[in-house]
Design a protein around this motif. Structure first.
Motif, PDB file in Angstrom:
ATOM      1  N   TYR A 110     -25.698  54.815  -2.845  1.00 27.88           N
ATOM      2  CA  TYR A 110     -26.046  53.514  -2.256  1.00 27.88           C
ATOM      3  C   TYR A 110     -25.510  52.388  -3.126  1.00 27.88           C
ATOM      4  O   TYR A 110     -25.511  52.486  -4.364  1.00 27.88           O
ATOM      5  CB  TYR A 110     -27.561  53.353  -2.108  1.00 27.88           C
ATOM      6  CG  TYR A 110     -27.958  52.014  -1.526  1.00 27.88           C
ATOM      7  CD1 TYR A 110     -27.857  51.773  -0.162  1.00 27.88           C
ATOM      8  CD2 TYR A 110     -28.412  50.978  -2.353  1.00 27.88           C
ATOM      9  CE1 TYR A 110     -28.200  50.532   0.368  1.00 27.88           C
ATOM     10  CE2 TYR A 110     -28.757  49.743  -1.819  1.00 27.88           C
ATOM     11  CZ  TYR A 110     -28.643  49.522  -0.459  1.00 27.88           C
ATOM     12  OH  TYR A 110     -28.962  48.295   0.060  1.00 27.88           O
ATOM     13  N   SER A 111     -25.059  51.320  -2.483  1.00 29.81           N
ATOM     14  CA  SER A 111     -24.586  50.129  -3.193  1.00 29.81           C
ATOM     15  C   SER A 111     -25.114  48.872  -2.522  1.00 29.81           C
ATOM     16  O   SER A 111     -25.191  48.796  -1.288  1.00 29.81           O
ATOM     17  CB  SER A 111     -23.047  50.085  -3.213  1.00 29.81           C
ATOM     18  OG  SER A 111     -22.520  51.158  -3.973  1.00 29.81           O
ATOM     19  N   ASN A 112     -25.461  47.868  -3.347  1.00 31.68           N
ATOM     20  CA  ASN A 112     -25.966  46.593  -2.841  1.00 31.68           C
ATOM     21  C   ASN A 112     -24.841  45.719  -2.295  1.00 31.68           C
ATOM     22  O   ASN A 112     -23.722  45.724  -2.802  1.00 31.68           O
ATOM     23  CB  ASN A 112     -26.649  45.804  -3.968  1.00 31.68           C
ATOM     24  CG  ASN A 112     -27.794  46.548  -4.604  1.00 31.68           C
ATOM     25  OD1 ASN A 112     -28.571  47.202  -3.919  1.00 31.68           O
ATOM     26  ND2 ASN A 112     -27.891  46.459  -5.922  1.00 31.68           N
ATOM     27  N   GLY A 113     -25.204  44.922  -1.296  1.00 34.18           N
ATOM     28  CA  GLY A 113     -24.318  43.858  -0.859  1.00 34.18           C
ATOM     29  C   GLY A 113     -24.341  42.706  -1.852  1.00 34.18           C
ATOM     30  O   GLY A 113     -25.023  42.758  -2.879  1.00 34.18           O
ATOM     31  N   LYS A 114     -23.620  41.609  -1.536  1.00 34.07           N
ATOM     32  CA  LYS A 114     -23.454  40.529  -2.521  1.00 34.07           C
ATOM     33  C   LYS A 114     -23.330  39.158  -1.863  1.00 34.07           C
ATOM     34  O   LYS A 114     -22.936  39.010  -0.700  1.00 34.07           O
ATOM     35  CB  LYS A 114     -22.203  40.802  -3.359  1.00 34.07           C
ATOM     36  CG  LYS A 114     -20.936  41.176  -2.555  1.00 34.07           C
ATOM     37  CD  LYS A 114     -20.336  40.057  -1.732  1.00 34.07           C
ATOM     38  CE  LYS A 114     -19.115  40.466  -0.954  1.00 34.07           C
ATOM     39  NZ  LYS A 114     -18.576  39.357  -0.111  1.00 34.07           N
ATOM     40  N   LEU A 115     -23.702  38.142  -2.632  1.00 36.41           N
ATOM     41  CA  LEU A 115     -23.409  36.751  -2.295  1.00 36.41           C
ATOM     42  C   LEU A 115     -22.998  36.050  -3.585  1.00 36.41           C
ATOM     43  O   LEU A 115     -23.673  36.161  -4.608  1.00 36.41           O
ATOM     44  CB  LEU A 115     -24.625  36.050  -1.695  1.00 36.41           C
ATOM     45  CG  LEU A 115     -24.940  36.400  -0.232  1.00 36.41           C
ATOM     46  CD1 LEU A 115     -26.289  35.818   0.180  1.00 36.41           C
ATOM     47  CD2 LEU A 115     -23.836  35.899   0.706  1.00 36.41           C
ATOM     48  N   LEU A 116     -21.881  35.335  -3.526  1.00 36.67           N
ATOM     49  CA  LEU A 116     -21.375  34.594  -4.685  1.00 36.67           C
ATOM     50  C   LEU A 116     -21.838  33.145  -4.559  1.00 36.67           C
ATOM     51  O   LEU A 116     -21.427  32.426  -3.648  1.00 36.67           O
ATOM     52  CB  LEU A 116     -19.848  34.666  -4.728  1.00 36.67           C
ATOM     53  CG  LEU A 116     -19.174  34.068  -5.959  1.00 36.67           C
ATOM     54  CD1 LEU A 116     -19.589  34.814  -7.218  1.00 36.67           C
ATOM     55  CD2 LEU A 116     -17.653  34.109  -5.809  1.00 36.67           C
ATOM     56  N   ILE A 117     -22.684  32.728  -5.477  1.00 39.62           N
ATOM     57  CA  ILE A 117     -23.304  31.410  -5.381  1.00 39.62           C
ATOM     58  C   ILE A 117     -22.444  30.324  -6.024  1.00 39.62           C
ATOM     59  O   ILE A 117     -22.325  29.215  -5.501  1.00 39.62           O
ATOM     60  CB  ILE A 117     -24.705  31.421  -6.028  1.00 39.62           C
ATOM     61  CG1 ILE A 117     -25.562  32.538  -5.411  1.00 39.62           C
ATOM     62  CG2 ILE A 117     -25.390  30.069  -5.857  1.00 39.62           C
ATOM     63  CD1 ILE A 117     -25.731  32.441  -3.912  1.00 39.62           C
ATOM     64  N   THR A 118     -21.838  30.616  -7.170  1.00 39.15           N
ATOM     65  CA  THR A 118     -20.960  29.635  -7.826  1.00 39.15           C
ATOM     66  C   THR A 118     -19.642  30.293  -8.223  1.00 39.15           C
ATOM     67  O   THR A 118     -19.552  31.512  -8.327  1.00 39.15           O
ATOM     68  CB  THR A 118     -21.612  29.055  -9.104  1.00 39.15           C
ATOM     69  OG1 THR A 118     -21.676  30.082 -10.112  1.00 39.15           O
ATOM     70  CG2 THR A 118     -23.006  28.539  -8.833  1.00 39.15           C
ATOM     71  N   GLY A 119     -18.650  29.451  -8.446  1.00 38.21           N
ATOM     72  CA  GLY A 119     -17.383  29.930  -8.989  1.00 38.21           C
ATOM     73  C   GLY A 119     -16.466  30.621  -8.006  1.00 38.21           C
ATOM     74  O   GLY A 119     -15.539  31.321  -8.419  1.00 38.21           O
ATOM     75  N   GLU A 120     -16.693  30.445  -6.695  1.00 36.73           N
ATOM     76  CA  GLU A 120     -15.814  31.089  -5.735  1.00 36.73           C
ATOM     77  C   GLU A 120     -14.352  30.737  -6.027  1.00 36.73           C
ATOM     78  O   GLU A 120     -14.042  29.626  -6.436  1.00 36.73           O
ATOM     79  CB  GLU A 120     -16.171  30.711  -4.292  1.00 36.73           C
ATOM     80  CG  GLU A 120     -16.052  29.250  -3.943  1.00 36.73           C
ATOM     81  CD  GLU A 120     -17.335  28.470  -4.149  1.00 36.73           C
ATOM     82  OE1 GLU A 120     -17.467  27.406  -3.527  1.00 36.73           O
ATOM     83  OE2 GLU A 120     -18.196  28.908  -4.930  1.00 36.73           O
TER      84      GLU A 120
END
Length: 302
Positions: free
Chosen positions: A6-16
């Motif tokens: 299993y692997s978690n999804g992601k959200l990039l909050i800063t630094g895109e």
């Protein structure tokens, strides 16, 4: 033999985008992710089935070990060829793995709609890396490319600050649970952005500057925000800094200029999810504009 990864999804909050060149970025693993189930199968074959979150099958193929071992990379790969290319790179990192195997039945199961852009590819790559017992960051580099922050999110159950140092991934586990998370929402913009194309466009447009201290400082300040007003001001400042770098207007100026609150793009601008800050529940506002997927922070983030 049956194994589940299993692997978690992601959200990039800063630094895109700038994370690609060494900027320190705040990234959050999500409660949504992807499973990979492995069991014994036919000789010299992998029978592969991919399920979406609603258990519908969106991909089903049989792939021979020979195809994986002898694969030659090229551009514009089909879904089948993309999977084979990842398996091929995993094979190159651990050539003995398939030689010691008979055959497999593999199935992937997403816990989010695949068009959401929460990491369909990164969770797959991290799961395959676990299965083949290889380094996931190296597998990403050799297959899809990218900064690797999504792999770091796949492997961690807490917020992280992520950056590249001399090309190598650096991960710092941090605590991001301010007392105003009930005022933060994530809104899906009804279209999935291609991370690969977004990265290519960034490199075409970006200047020669390598001074990311402003973004690094913003990442630290956002992480340590003590009030919703401070947090809102900082994410708006982040949007203003990124506009001239990637030569795109902010999503608030483009789509939500009348929104009573703050909005920040996440990851590739123009698609996937945005972060919205509002002191009142913004569900009616966004639904009225045709955006039906509005997820509160507590329901999205691990």
């Amino acid at each position: 033999m049956e194994k589940t990864y299993y692997s978690n999804g992601k959200l990039l909050i800063t630094g895109e985008y700038l994370v690609l060149d060494g900027a320190k970025s705040l990234a959050l693993p999500t409660k949504f992710g992807q499973y990979l189930n492995i069991s014994s199968g036919s000789l010299g074959q992998i029978h592969w089935t991919s399920f979406d979150y609603d258990q519908s099958v969106w991909f089903k193929e049989s792939i021979s070990f020979k195809e994986i071992i002898n694969f030659n990379r090229r551009d514009d790969l089909s879904e089948r060829e993309t999977l084979i290319s990842i398996l091929h790179e995993a094979h190159l990192l651990n050539p003995g793995f398939l030689k010691l195997s008979i055959g497999y039945t593999a199935s992937t199961v997403l816990t989010f709609p695949k068009e959401w852009g929460l990491g369909t590819s990164s969770t797959l790559i991290n799961n395959i890396a676990q299965w083949f017992e290889v380094d996931a960051f190296m597998l990403l580099k050799n297959s899809f490319g990218g900064s690797g922050y999504d792999i770091a999110c796949a492997q961690n159950n807490t917020a992280i600050v992520y950056w590249l140092e001399t090309g190598l991934p650096k991960v710092e586990k941090v605590n991001f649970n301010p007392n105003f998370t009930d005022l933060i929402y994530f809104v899906y913009l009804n279209k999935k952005q291609s991370s690969k194309k977004a990265i290519q466009n960034y490199y075409k447009k970006k200047g020669l500057t390598t001074d990311y201290s402003i973004i690094n400082n913003l990442t630290t300040a956002i992480l340590n925000s003590s009030s919703i007003e401070e947090f809102s001001n900082l994410i708006e400042k982040h949007e203003e800094i990124m506009c001239p770098i990637i030569e795109l207007p902010t999503v608030k100026d483009t789509l939500f200029s009348d929104f009573n609150g703050s909005i920040k793009s996440l990851g590739a601008w123009g698609g996937d999810f945005i972060l919205a800050v509002s002191k009142e529940n913004p569900t009616f506002y966004f639904e009225n504009k045709g955006y039906k997927t509005i997820i509160p922070f507590r329901d999205m983030i691990l």
